[in-house]
Design an enzyme around this catalytic site. Sequence first.
Site, PDB file in Angstrom:
ATOM      1  N   SER A 133     -10.720 -33.876 -21.551  1.00  0.00           N
ATOM      2  CA  SER A 133      -9.482 -33.505 -20.862  1.00  0.00           C
ATOM      3  C   SER A 133      -9.518 -34.016 -19.438  1.00  0.00           C
ATOM      4  CB  SER A 133      -9.378 -31.982 -20.856  1.00  0.00           C
ATOM      5  OG  SER A 133      -8.448 -31.565 -19.905  1.00  0.00           O
ATOM      6  N   TYR A 157     -12.913 -23.098 -18.888  1.00  0.00           N
ATOM      7  CA  TYR A 157     -12.441 -24.048 -19.904  1.00  0.00           C
ATOM      8  C   TYR A 157     -12.845 -25.474 -19.505  1.00  0.00           C
ATOM      9  CZ  TYR A 157      -9.232 -27.592 -21.609  1.00  0.00           C
ATOM     10  OH  TYR A 157      -8.726 -28.765 -22.099  1.00  0.00           O
ATOM     11  N   LYS A 161     -15.496 -28.555 -21.189  1.00  0.00           N
ATOM     12  CA  LYS A 161     -15.219 -29.984 -21.448  1.00  0.00           C
ATOM     13  C   LYS A 161     -16.220 -30.857 -20.688  1.00  0.00           C
ATOM     14  CE  LYS A 161     -11.731 -29.528 -24.232  1.00  0.00           C
ATOM     15  NZ  LYS A 161     -11.835 -29.900 -25.639  1.00  0.00           N
TER      16      LYS A 161
END
Length: 356
Positions: A133, A157, A161
């Site tokens: 991302s 989050y 990643k």
Amino acid sequence: MGSSEKTILVTGGAGFIGTHTVVQLLNDGYRVSIIDNLDNSVIEAVHRVKDLVGPELSQKLDFNLGDLRNRDDLEKLFPKTKFDAVIHFAGLKAVAESVGNPRRYFDNNLIGTINLYEVMAKYNRKKMVFSSSATVYGQPEKIPCVEDFELKAMNPYGRTKLFLEEIARDIQKAEPDWSIILLRYFNPVGAHESGKIGEDPKCCSNRGIPNNLMPYIQQVAVGRLPELNVFGHDYPTKDGSAVCSRLHPCYGLADGHIAAVRKLFSSENIGCIAYNLGTGSGTSVLEMVAAFEKASGKKIPIKLCPRRPGDATAVYASTEKAQKELGWKAKYGIAEMCKDQWKWASNNPWGYQSKP
Ligand code: UD1
């Protein structure tokens, strides 16, 4: 070997980006196996995929209910099918939820992916496309973001990643026979032009209220929510709202995955390599609202609210590397993306479910 003889395992294939990519893979002649735990998706999405591609291509798709955190679920799949590559979408993606419940994110995103690598290694299946991302750029000092920028995370989050990118690089460095492509997505907007599949977050952590901008706007447009909270109107941007790069789930993301898979099969010694899937310019939150109003003919009432923690001011991508090395470029402008999203929303105001 042509694509018709190749089988791709798609983790999270029942989800938003997963379904759009599976349709494209099947149309391109690949066989596809999905593994999904339906945590933030529904089986109806897979039925719609089959409906879209028709009975013949549907025979090349199989669905497996399974959770990557449970290694046995993977162990059941790998001995019976010789996967030529894995596209790994499965994971959680709500920034605010990750701040409140980081362990849920570490468990799902990290443990699930580590299990996947273990089982892939055991069966000697070592080609992977991973959903990374743009979050790995954090709040970039310069834009557009180039793949060799310094990486940092701004929330749990984003940290999952970032860790998963580092894990991929470490594994590939230690075992050079792996080929891993990391795709750093910018924000998807739109839906399949048929209006049959689209984004339908379950948002179980947020009382049914979407976390991301576009599903939220969509629910305001169909009357499920009264107004949009615009988080931040004092950013140093053209209209004070945050800016990011948007791309279509088919003519941006799914195409990007097809291009990445082709590269896995056509090039030797890929190593572990990252590409931005985005566009070279950004659109603000208020511009998105205006574009959606135009596409839908609906007024989207807004409320200007304070900034949301963990959001970046402006993030968009340099797409030169993907263009040069994958032969990929996002197609479709904001107006077309909103048109397709509205078609999905107006045909399916309650997503894949019927009205409760
Ligand atoms: C986030 C992640 C991104 C990830 C994506 C997954 C970060 C910084 N970004 O994107 O990496 O791939 O989720 O879906 O980790 N907004 C509103 N009102 C709303 C909802 C959003 O104003 O009701 C604003 C946000 O404050 C933000 C913009 O819209 O400025 C986009 O937000 P969103 O759609 O949630 O995506 P990102 O946070 O950009």
